[in-house]
Structures are given as structure tokens and as C-alpha cells.
Enzyme design. Structure first.
Site, PDB file in Angstrom:
ATOM      1  N   LYS A   1      34.706  39.224  43.441  1.00 20.30           N
ATOM      2  CA  LYS A   1      34.952  37.925  44.315  1.00 20.30           C
ATOM      3  C   LYS A   1      34.462  38.650  45.566  1.00 20.30           C
ATOM      4  O   LYS A   1      34.411  39.948  46.086  1.00 20.30           O
ATOM      5  CB  LYS A   1      36.388  37.797  44.518  1.00 20.30           C
ATOM      6  CG  LYS A   1      37.158  36.917  43.444  1.00 20.30           C
ATOM      7  CD  LYS A   1      38.421  36.817  43.398  1.00 20.30           C
ATOM      8  CE  LYS A   1      38.979  36.160  42.256  1.00 20.30           C
ATOM      9  NZ  LYS A   1      38.336  34.568  42.002  1.00 20.30           N
TER      10      LYS A   1
ATOM     11  N   ARG B   1      41.158  31.698  31.330  1.00 20.72           N
ATOM     12  CA  ARG B   1      40.682  31.183  30.178  1.00 20.72           C
ATOM     13  C   ARG B   1      40.617  31.933  28.879  1.00 20.72           C
ATOM     14  O   ARG B   1      40.913  31.648  27.873  1.00 20.72           O
ATOM     15  CB  ARG B   1      39.524  30.113  30.224  1.00 20.72           C
ATOM     16  CG  ARG B   1      38.097  31.052  30.464  1.00 20.72           C
ATOM     17  CD  ARG B   1      37.191  29.996  31.166  1.00 20.72           C
ATOM     18  NE  ARG B   1      37.364  29.832  32.334  1.00 20.72           N
ATOM     19  CZ  ARG B   1      36.651  28.963  33.279  1.00 20.72           C
ATOM     20  NH1 ARG B   1      35.488  28.536  32.587  1.00 20.72           N
ATOM     21  NH2 ARG B   1      36.581  28.850  34.590  1.00 20.72           N
TER      22      ARG B   1
ATOM     23  N   ASP C   1      43.312  39.823  40.525  1.00 19.11           N
ATOM     24  CA  ASP C   1      41.976  39.075  40.007  1.00 19.11           C
ATOM     25  C   ASP C   1      41.091  39.807  41.198  1.00 19.11           C
ATOM     26  O   ASP C   1      40.856  39.000  42.047  1.00 19.11           O
ATOM     27  CB  ASP C   1      42.202  37.913  39.719  1.00 19.11           C
ATOM     28  CG  ASP C   1      40.742  37.240  39.283  1.00 19.11           C
ATOM     29  OD1 ASP C   1      39.900  37.964  38.757  1.00 19.11           O
ATOM     30  OD2 ASP C   1      40.575  36.091  39.231  1.00 19.11           O
TER      31      ASP C   1
HETATM   32  N1  BES Z   1      42.196  33.145  39.497  1.00 20.57           N
HETATM   33  C1  BES Z   1      40.905  32.504  40.079  1.00 20.57           C
HETATM   34  C2  BES Z   1      41.204  31.206  40.312  1.00 20.57           C
HETATM   35  C3  BES Z   1      41.819  30.965  41.587  1.00 20.57           C
HETATM   36  C4  BES Z   1      40.942  30.873  42.939  1.00 20.57           C
HETATM   37  C5  BES Z   1      43.298  31.074  41.816  1.00 20.57           C
HETATM   38  C6  BES Z   1      41.606  30.763  44.246  1.00 20.57           C
HETATM   39  C7  BES Z   1      43.990  30.848  43.088  1.00 20.57           C
HETATM   40  C8  BES Z   1      43.121  30.769  44.378  1.00 20.57           C
HETATM   41  C9  BES Z   1      40.167  32.526  38.453  1.00 20.57           C
HETATM   42  O1  BES Z   1      40.129  33.591  37.477  1.00 20.57           O
HETATM   43  C10 BES Z   1      38.931  32.345  39.015  1.00 20.57           C
HETATM   44  O2  BES Z   1      38.348  33.341  39.669  1.00 20.57           O
HETATM   45  N2  BES Z   1      38.071  31.403  38.858  1.00 20.57           N
HETATM   46  C11 BES Z   1      36.746  30.706  39.199  1.00 20.57           C
HETATM   47  C12 BES Z   1      35.969  30.402  37.834  1.00 20.57           C
HETATM   48  C13 BES Z   1      34.590  30.486  37.929  1.00 20.57           C
HETATM   49  C14 BES Z   1      33.832  32.142  37.932  1.00 20.57           C
HETATM   50  C15 BES Z   1      33.781  29.841  36.785  1.00 20.57           C
HETATM   51  C16 BES Z   1      36.517  30.103  39.995  1.00 20.57           C
HETATM   52  O3  BES Z   1      37.266  29.246  40.127  1.00 20.57           O
HETATM   53  O4  BES Z   1      35.892  30.205  41.157  1.00 20.57           O
HETATM   54 ZN    ZN Z   2      41.995  34.568  37.938  1.00 19.25          ZN
HETATM   55 MN    MN Z   3      39.026  35.085  38.268  1.00 17.85          MN
END
Ligand code: BES
Ligand code: ZN
Ligand code: MN
Length: 510
Positions: free
Chosen positions: A281, A355, A274
Site C-alpha cells: 500500500k 477474501r 494490512d
Molecule cells: N483492508 C483493505 C480494505 C480497506 C481499505 C479497509 C481502506 C479500510 C480502509 C483490503 O485488504 C484491501 O486492501 N482491499 C483492496 C483490494 C484491491 C487490491 C482489489 C482495495 O480495496 O483497494
Molecule cells: Zn485488508
Molecule cells: Mn489489503
């Protein structure tokens, strides 16, 4: 790892590199230990080195070896261990054995464990011991020029210090078998999760799944990008679009009863890396995003264990697998995509990808005849703000269903905490132009993410488990190593094994 069980120590001398003695605080004071040990342990206790305190482990070289040159003293406190304490103690013992480079370990089982007077039943004790030893033996694979020579523990002999009836012996063997299966399943999930993104792509995950399905003769299906297109899985296709490694939908079925009824779907998020996509990110910490398929690894490992244990329960596993990359053809903020359910989604943030792919997987689970759905996903950073790496967050549309999973989590020792599902949170997901938007801002972010997935359950009993905080640890803790933990594998298995044992309490309510 091979487990051997025998009762009545003293008949034949135990063979092995290392022996583990479980010792209580009272015994550390010299009470009720065999004479040769009483003196030594009292000395250590007087020197403040080993008190028999619960969880304490002390390695003792033996100058006049009876059978083993090294003994591990393992403290059991007041001698009233529950499963979590025993599991933890054995994980510590396995780590000590590993440091000693032992190949075989003899564990002497105190007379009080498992018998009619014991605090723990034989089956529970056997399970906790085997589970702890297997979990504590896990090491992440290394990719180095110089290969380590030591391969880890290969044989464990459990020796009961007293006589036991045939029925008790059978209970011990059943418990050991179960603990070993649960521990090995968690270790399999850890292995898959710890694989770097370049060495485990969506199609690589599919290959791993097919291998497991074939090993147990379970029917499996892998949809490639062409088939995803034909079925209309617009969510999974959009998320996978920016990668040269195309997405896959992976399905394995386990049928444990004569009819395909009351099937439970277990769905795991399978993002093999990801980056965040166009909503990229930040660099710091991104390197661990290869673990974003920990949910997929967990449900796949559960299928492997079901194949071994063959309980009377029906399970369909689904893994939507994709790599979330920024690219010229990647999906973008503002895009409106159509999911398999027909619902449209306005993309606000391409980093909220989990999601989206889980939505399609839930719809597909319904098509496979699922009567209830559990999804496991490294879904939000927000869940870690709330629960840290200590507990998995849960979102549900069915409190009774969640309660059953909470019972299982108390057996496994994997903590779960329910997140609130206020209608106001659901409203944050409304879009002006589509049926849903995929990101709802910072408020209640772990709840809103879960509620997004829940829309696709369409009223089926559903529980979402957000393992973003618990799937991957920055340091060893409890039975878990640094890195991937395999979290929720043992909880899901405890749940499914209980459902198999008492089907009436678990079938879809009428
Ligand atoms: N895979 C990430 C969540 C995650 C973060 C897992 C840290 C493990 C460690 C997920 O896909 C993500 O990026 N979520 C975002 C959502 C936001 C953009 C609404 C988040 O939680 O920041
Ligand atoms: Zn993710
Ligand atoms: Mn993500």
C-alpha cells in the site's frame, strides 16, 4: 458502569454529581415544568441558548444546588422520540457528563416515556437509554507517560418521575440490561480494534478470544500454523506467510438450545495489520490499517454479549487471523494457492487478502455445522467510494436472510445498503489457470470482493457485511467516537436475539 433504576421521584433526593433533565420544546417555553425549573429554562429559551430541540444538550451550573451542582438539559423536541433519537440524546449526555468529569449521573425519566401512553415501550426506552450512555462514554485508551486521572462515569441512576407497575418496572430493567450489554459489547469491539498492530498480533487476538470464552465457559479452539497446515488452510497460511507473527484460526462456540441445530456462523476478518504485502500500500493512511481486524473484533464482542445474555440460539464464531506483510518468504502475485475447500486461487494482488482468509473460514464454518453464515470484514476501499462512512455494504446469496439482518440494522441504527450481485460481476473472478482469481479490477470491486467470499458458502444462506467504510471514523459522529466504532456488533446481536425469541421464523427453510 452500574445502572440503578427507581420510580416516583421526590421520595428520596437523587444523589450524584450531575443530573440530566429531558426537556421538550413545549417545556422549554415554560409549559408543565416544576416551578423552580420553569423560570430558568424559559430564560435560557428566551436568550436562544436552549430550545429543547431534539438532540440539543446544554450544561447549566446551578447556583443554589438542590442535590447536584450541575444540570444537563437534554432536548427531546416534540417529545416523540424513537429509539435512535433517545440513544443519540443519551450519547450526547454521556459526553457532556464526561467533560464535567462526573462519576455519577442521575437521569430523570419523563413520565411520558415507557408508560402505557408513551411513544416508546418501557423495554425499548430502557435499552436506548443504557445503550446511548454506554456508547457515548467510550474513550480510546491512551498510551502516554502521564495517565489521565478521571476514569469516567461509574454509576447512573435512572429515576422515573411517576409511579410504575411491577410489570413496567421489570420491562425497564430488562431493557436496561440489554442496552448495557449491547453498548458494552460495541465498546469491547472498539477497544480491540483501536489496539495498534504491534500490540495486537494474530496470537494476541487468540489470547483475547480465549479470555472471553473462558469467562463464559464457552468451548474454544485456536489452530496454530502447524495445525493450519495439517487441515489444509492454504489461503490463511499464504496470507500469513510473510510475517514473523504467524496466522491463527480462532473458533468459539455458543450453544443456547439443547441440540446443536440451526447454527449461525459469524465470521470476522482478523488482519491485525494490512501493509498490502508485496503489492504494498502507499504510505498515506497506512497507519490506520491496524483496524483491519474490526470484523474479528465485532464477532468476538458478540460472543461476549451472548455469554452475558444467554439467548436460546446457536452460534459458532470464526476468526481467521493474520498479519499481511511483504517479506522474502511472503506470498506473491502470480502464486497459485489451494484453499481448504480445494479451490485454487490465482493471486493477482496480495492486498486483496481478506477474501482469501475468509474463504477458508467459511469452509471451516461448514465443517462446524453452520446452517447459515454472516461474515463481517473491512474488505474493500471500494465500498467507501459507494457508501462513504455512512453505511455498511451487504452482499448476499439469500434475499430473505438479508431482510432479517436489515430489520436488525433498523433496530440498532447501524445502516446497511445492499450491493448488486450481477452474474457479470461473478464472471470477473474467473482465472485462466485457477478456479478463482483474487482481484477483478476496479469495476464493481465491492461486489466482486463479496462474491469471491460467497463462493465458499457453497449454497448455504450467506450475508457479507463490508465495514471498510464504517468501522473506523476520522471524526466523532452520532453515537460513534473518532476511530473504531464497533459497527455491526449491535446489529448482529439484535438479529441473534430476535432469532432466539422467534426460532420458527429463523430456522433454515425446508
Ligand atoms: N483492508 C483493505 C480494505 C480497506 C481499505 C479497509 C481502506 C479500510 C480502509 C483490503 O485488504 C484491501 O486492501 N482491499 C483492496 C483490494 C484491491 C487490491 C482489489 C482495495 O480495496 O483497494
Ligand atoms: Zn485488508
Ligand atoms: Mn489489503
Amino acid at each position: 458502569m452500574i445502572f440503578e433504576w427507581s420510580s416516583e421521584a421526590g421520595t428520596a433526593p437523587p444523589q450524584g454529581d450531575v443530573r440530566c433533565l429531558i426537556i421538550s420544546e413545549a417545556q422549554a417555553q415554560g409549559e408543565g415544568l416544576a416551578a423552580d425549573w420553569a423560570a430558568r429554562v424559559r430564560l435560557l429559551s428566551a436568550a436562544g441558548l436552549f430550545s429543547g430541540k431534539q438532540g440539543q444538550v446544554y450544561v447549566l451550573p446551578v447556583m443554589d444546588p438542590p442535590e447536584q451542582p450541575v444540570v444537563i438539559l437534554a432536548g427531546c423536541g416534540k417529545g416523540q422520540m424513537g429509539m435512535p433519537e433517545l440513544r443519540q440524546l443519551m450519547a450526547q449526555t454521556a459526553r457532556a457528563a464526561y467533560r464535567l468529569k462526573a462519576a455519577t449521573l442521575v437521569v430523570q425519566i419523563p413520565a411520558a416515556l415507557g408508560g402505557p401512553a408513551g411513544a416508546l415501550m418501557a423495554e425499548q426506552a430502557g435499552q436506548a437509554i443504557a445503550e446511548g450512555l454506554v456508547l457515548g462514554s467510550y474513550r480510546r485508551r491512551q498510551y502516554k507517560l502521564e495517565q489521565a486521572f478521571y476514569a469516567g462515569l461509574d454509576t447512573v441512576q435512572l429515576r422515573m418521575e411517576r409511579k410504575s407497575e411491577a410489570a413496567e418496572e421489570e420491562a425497564w430493567r430488562q431493557g436496561i440490561k440489554r442496552g448495557q450489554a449491547l453498548g458494552e459489547a460495541a465498546n469491547l469491539a472498539r477497544d480491540l480494534t483501536n489496539r495498534p498492530g504491534n500490540l495486537l498480533t494474530p496470537s494476541g487476538l487468540a489470547v483475547a478470544a480465549i479470555e472471553i470464552a473462558e469467562r463464559h465457559g464457552l468451548p474454544a479452539e485456536v489452530l496454530d500454523e502447524r495445525e493450519l497446515e495439517l487441515k489444509g488452510m492454504g489461503g490463511l497460511l499464504a496470507v500469513g506467510h510473510g510475517s514473523v507473527n504467524p496466522p491463527r484460526m480462532i473458533v468459539i462456540r455458543y450453544q443456547g438450545t439443547s441440540q446443536w441445530e440451526n447454527a449461525v456462523a459469524i465470521v470476522g476478518k482478523g488482519i491485525t495489520f494490512d501493509t498490502g504485502g508485496i503489492s504494498l500500500k502507499r504510505a498515506a493512511g497506512m497507519e490506520s490499517m491496524f483496524s483491519d481486524m474490526a470484523g474479528a473484533a465485532a464477532v468476538l464482542a458478540v460472543m461476549d454479549a451472548l455469554g452475558h445474555l444467554r439467548p436460546k440460539v446457536n452460534v459458532v464464531m470464526l476468526i481467521p487471523a493474520a498479519e499481511n506483510m511483504p517479506a522474502a518468504n511472503a506470498f506473491k502475485p502470480g502464486d497459485i494457492i489451494t484453499s481448504l475447500s480445494g479451490r485454487t486461487i490465482e493471486i493477482i494482488n496480495t492486498d486483496a487478502e481478506g477474501r482469501i482468509i475468509l474463504g477458508d473460514a467459511l469452509t471451516y464454518a461448514r465443517q462446524w455445522g453452520a446452517q447459515r453464515i454472516i461474515d463481517v470484514a473491512t474488505l474493500t476501499g471500494a465500498v467507501a467510494s459507494i457508501l462513504g462512512d455512512v453505511a455498511t455494504g451487504a452482499v448476499t446469496n439469500d434475499q430473505a436472510f438479508l431482510e432479517e439482518i436489515l430489520v436488525a440494522s433498523r433496530l440498532s441504527g447501524e445502516q446497511i445498503w445492499p450491493l448488486p450481485v450481477y452474474p457479470e460481476f461473478r464472471e470477473l473472478l474467473t482465472s485462466e489457470v485457477a478456479d478463482l482469481r483474487n482481484a477483478a479490477g476496479r469495476y464493481g470491486a465491492a461486489s466482486t470482493a463479496g462474491l469471491f467470499i460467497g463462493e465458499f458458502a457453497e449454497g448455504l444462506p450467506w450475508v457479507h457485511l463490508d465495514i471498510a467504510g464504517t468501522a473506523f471514523l476520522s471524526a466523532e459522529r452520532g453515537v460513534n467516537p473518532k476511530g473504531a466504532t464497533g459497527v455491526m456488533v449491535r446489529t448482529l446481536l439484535e438479529y441473534l436475539l430476535r432469532a432466539a425469541a422467534e426460532p420458527d421464523n429463523f430456522s433454515a427453510e425446508t
